[in-house]
Write a protein that holds these residues in place. Structure first.
Motif, mmCIF file in Angstrom:
data_model
loop_
_atom_site.group_PDB
_atom_site.id
_atom_site.type_symbol
_atom_site.label_atom_id
_atom_site.label_comp_id
_atom_site.label_asym_id
_atom_site.label_seq_id
_atom_site.Cartn_x
_atom_site.Cartn_y
_atom_site.Cartn_z
ATOM 1 N N GLU A 590 -1.621 -3.686 -10.674
ATOM 2 C CA GLU A 590 -0.576 -3.921 -9.674
ATOM 3 C C GLU A 590 0.199 -2.636 -9.406
ATOM 4 N N ALA A 591 0.401 -1.850 -10.448
ATOM 5 C CA ALA A 591 1.118 -0.577 -10.265
ATOM 6 C C ALA A 591 0.352 0.334 -9.314
ATOM 7 N N ALA A 592 -0.986 0.341 -9.415
ATOM 8 C CA ALA A 592 -1.790 1.180 -8.528
ATOM 9 C C ALA A 592 -1.702 0.686 -7.095
ATOM 10 N N VAL A 593 -1.762 -0.620 -6.890
ATOM 11 C CA VAL A 593 -1.663 -1.184 -5.542
ATOM 12 C C VAL A 593 -0.309 -0.839 -4.926
ATOM 13 N N ARG A 594 0.750 -1.060 -5.679
ATOM 14 C CA ARG A 594 2.090 -0.780 -5.147
ATOM 15 C C ARG A 594 2.284 0.714 -4.892
ATOM 16 N N ALA A 595 1.753 1.552 -5.762
ATOM 17 C CA ALA A 595 1.881 2.995 -5.551
ATOM 18 C C ALA A 595 1.205 3.401 -4.259
ATOM 19 N N ALA A 596 0.026 2.841 -3.990
ATOM 20 C CA ALA A 596 -0.686 3.187 -2.762
ATOM 21 C C ALA A 596 0.092 2.758 -1.530
ATOM 22 N N VAL A 597 0.561 1.523 -1.507
ATOM 23 C CA VAL A 597 1.262 0.994 -0.330
ATOM 24 C C VAL A 597 2.554 1.757 -0.069
ATOM 25 N N GLU A 598 3.224 2.156 -1.114
ATOM 26 C CA GLU A 598 4.533 2.798 -0.981
ATOM 27 C C GLU A 598 4.438 4.315 -0.834
ATOM 28 N N ARG A 599 3.213 4.851 -0.708
ATOM 29 C CA ARG A 599 3.041 6.306 -0.640
ATOM 30 C C ARG A 599 2.242 6.677 0.607
ATOM 31 N N PRO A 600 2.868 6.664 1.783
ATOM 32 C CA PRO A 600 2.148 7.127 2.972
ATOM 33 C C PRO A 600 1.954 8.633 2.930
ATOM 34 N N ILE A 601 0.854 9.072 3.524
ATOM 35 C CA ILE A 601 0.623 10.513 3.620
ATOM 36 C C ILE A 601 1.686 11.130 4.522
ATOM 37 N N ALA A 602 2.320 12.151 4.034
ATOM 38 C CA ALA A 602 3.343 12.846 4.825
ATOM 39 C C ALA A 602 2.892 14.281 5.039
ATOM 40 N N ARG A 603 2.293 14.533 6.204
ATOM 41 C CA ARG A 603 1.848 15.882 6.524
ATOM 42 C C ARG A 603 2.912 16.578 7.353
ATOM 43 N N ALA A 604 3.328 17.724 6.883
ATOM 44 C CA ALA A 604 4.358 18.470 7.596
ATOM 45 C C ALA A 604 3.806 18.972 8.919
ATOM 46 N N SER A 605 4.460 18.605 10.002
ATOM 47 C CA SER A 605 4.005 18.967 11.347
ATOM 48 C C SER A 605 5.166 18.800 12.301
ATOM 49 N N GLY A 606 5.150 19.567 13.371
ATOM 50 C CA GLY A 606 6.172 19.424 14.403
ATOM 51 C C GLY A 606 5.629 18.851 15.694
#
Length: 618
Positions: A590-606
């Motif tokens: 469950e920790a792995a599932v929640r970590a995935a859902v709560e961690r969107p990829i954040a690519r620095a871009s303008g």
């Protein structure tokens, strides 16, 4: 963080000549040697000695390697560094105070803060760019906005209305495929976004039909380029257009033209220049001759490749970008499709507003998935971890959850049972020399991993699957490099054999002197080749989620890594879950599932700000 005297002085990952912040961040693993060497050289060339500025330069160099277009100096100190499969706790490092850091960088001779002469780095607010990526980002924003502003002249409204009615039925307020097709006829830029099963490629085929019908008045068929980032994706696009054309209510002559459509990779369309992998034969001074360019799987297109495409497409040509902005982004710098779609992904259907917003249509209705996979995908997209866990625990037959660490391997009976059940028909067909049946069996199931190596990786799980199949499937024997029942993944583009990176095949008995052949499906036809004719291949008892992007399987077993894995993100979980058409078996805590859902990829871009702020201003 290792003490200085614990660092091997001969370890090439560390720059022993570095001092201050560069030394500290390099020793911690937050920067690699190449980042440090480039920053030091830039400092020497421009007379910069401020270690805060050199640290910023090193992160600007590092960013594109990890998918970032720039580095956000105000936010990077609170993020997790991802380098390969390792994570570094940045909070223990001596980060400069953010506002002072930005001010120091702005005053540096390395940096152009706004306009002025050329320098190695560019600063826009808190975002620091290598000059190349700053220029490419602005070129892409400018070219997209310019293309989106001007509608296509000379559209035959009556012919279009008749075609829309015939291909889509009567007009309804929620008929987004119809709206996307009309937009593509009327505009120089169209973005057709949507998840798996929303009808993107079906819409592409109908767009082609409408454009051919528009050209009938002139007597000249449009010159169309169907392209995708990879050879495998291009082949799928071509097959999808042909399949849709067979049952489309159009004239026999038009159907024939659609069935003659072919697709290629973006690189092949633009034309490689010998000895130069960064520039192409077609550019702003040598435009492509095509009237229409349609790009599938645009989420895989990097910022640099999008810049090269936009400068090569004629301003009067139609450009249609197709893809799912929620999937994993390009392995190179940028998340271009996600930045283009921006807030439109949360809107209903077409985006409202000026500029590029008018060119975007987001398809919502899912035609492919039934049962529980669709609500699971929506919950992952929305970032609702509680809802994801609720769906996984609902007891649905088509979505099963094994709440165990996937590193358990051999002690996961549900995975073993699924693998052996799927492998039995494949092995039987391969031993009998039935290439078609073996390929059909291979396409019905896939075991997906996040990593290539380690206890959660493809390498270890391939050996585990072979052990299970050896013990549980009659006739299977993984002896030597080539054996009947070995599933293979082609890892290069071979235009002579018409096999592309991502194509899968099965080794089958040839029936002649105990020989072996490798069966592939090529443009809908079975092709069997000698193993000696093939280029690079890998065994594909298991596959990474990245490699599976764009593919579909009836059943998928997904093995999630430890929740601390930096690869475990919302986009990876969404991409993996939506590879399954009928059944998903998910293994992970469950920790792995929640970590995935709560961690969107954040690519620095303008890019998103450039496109959407300008649209709001308009």
């Amino acid at each position: 963080m290792a003490a200085m005297d614990e660092v091997d002085p001969f370890d090439v990952r560390f720059v022993r000549s570095a001092t201050g912040l560069l030394r500290e961040f390099n020793d911690a693993g937050a920067l690699v040697a190449a980042d440090v060497h480039v920053a030091l050289q830039l400092g020497r060339l421009c007379g910069e000695t401020d270690e805060r500025v050199l640290l910023a330069a090193a992160f600007a160099v590092r960013g594109p390697r990890l998918g970032h277009v720039c580095v956000d100096l105000l936010g990077i100190g609170a993020s997790v560094v991802v380098e390969g499969d390792a994570a570094v706790d940045l909070s223990v490092l001596a980060w400069p105070e953010p506002d002072e850091w930005v001010a120091a960088v702005a005053a540096s001779p390395l940096v152009v803060a706004a306009g002025g002469e050329d320098r190695p780095l560019r600063l826009e607010g808190p975002r620091l760019y290598l000059d190349r990526y700053w220029r490419e980002e602005r070129q892409v924003a400018r070219d997209l906005a310019s293309r989106a502003r001007a509608p296509v002249a000379g559209v035959d409204d009556d012919r279009l209305a008749a075609g829309l009615s015939r291909l889509f039925g009567g007009a309804t307020a929620d008929d987004l495929q119809r709206r996307a097709a009309e937009t593509a006829v009327r505009r120089h830029l169209t973005v057709v976004a949507g998840g798996p099963g929303t009808g993107k490629t079906t819409t592409v085929a109908r767009i082609l039909a409408l454009l051919h019908e528009q050209a009938e008045a002139t007597g000249r068929a449009p010159l169309v380029a169907l392209v995708a980032p990879t050879g495998k994706a291009a082949a799928r696009l071509e097959e999808a257009v042909h399949e849709a054309a067979r049952d489309m209510p159009v004239s026999p002559a038009l159907r024939g033209r659609l069935l003659e459509s072919s697709a290629s990779t973006l690189h092949r369309l633009l034309g490689w220049k010998p000895g130069n992998r960064a520039r192409f034969r077609h550019d702003r001074f040598n435009r492509l001759p095509h009237d229409v360019v349609i790009v599938d799987e645009t989420s895989m297109v990097s910022l640099t490749l999008m810049a090269r495409l936009l400068e090569a497409v004629r301003p009067t040509a139609r450009l249609v970008l197709v893809g799912d902005p929620e999937q994993l982004a390009s392995v190179e710098a940028g998340a271009v499709l996600g930045d283009i779609v921006g807030p439109a992904s949360d809107a209903e259907g077409a985006a409202d507003g000026a500029g590029v917003a008018d060119a975007i249509v987001v398809l919502r209705r899912v035609h492919r998935f039934a049962g529980t996979i669709a609500p699971l995908a929506r919950a992952i997209q929305s970032g609702d971890a509680d809802r994801v866990v609720e769906v996984l625990r609902s007891g649905a037959r088509d979505v099963r959850w094994i709440e165990e660490d996937a590193a358990a391997g051999a002690s996961l009976p549900a995975v073993r049972e699924t693998v052996v059940e799927a492998g039995g028909p494949l092995v039987a067909a391969a031993v009998d020399g039935d290439g078609r049946a073996a390929l059909d069996a291979l396409g019905r199931f896939r075991l997906l991993c996040a990593h290539r190596r380690g206890p959660y990786g493809v390498g270890g799980w391939t050996a585990q699957v072979e052990a299970w199949l050896t013990a549980g499937v009659d006739g299977f024997a993984a002896v030597g490099e080539w054996y009947a029942g070995r599933p293979v993944l082609y890892t290069e583009n071979d235009y002579g054999l018409r096999l592309y990176n991502g194509d899968t095949g099965v080794v089958v008995a040839s029936g002649v002197g105990g020989g072996l052949r490798v069966a592939f499906e090529r443009r809908g036809e079975l092709v069997e080749l000698s193993p000696q004719r093939l280029g690079r291949v890998e065994t594909v008892h298991a596959m990474t989620v990245h490699k599976a992007q764009g593919s579909q399987f009836e059943r998928v077993a997904l093995l999630l890594p430890d929740p601390t894995s930096p690869i475990l993100t919302r986009e990876l979980l969404y991409t993996a879950a939506t590879r399954a058409q009928k059944e998903l078996l998910l293994v992970g805590t469950e920790a792995a599932v929640r970590a995935a859902v709560e961690r969107p990829i954040a690519r620095a871009s303008g890019l998103r700000d450039l496109l959407w702020e300008s649209a709001s201003a308009d």
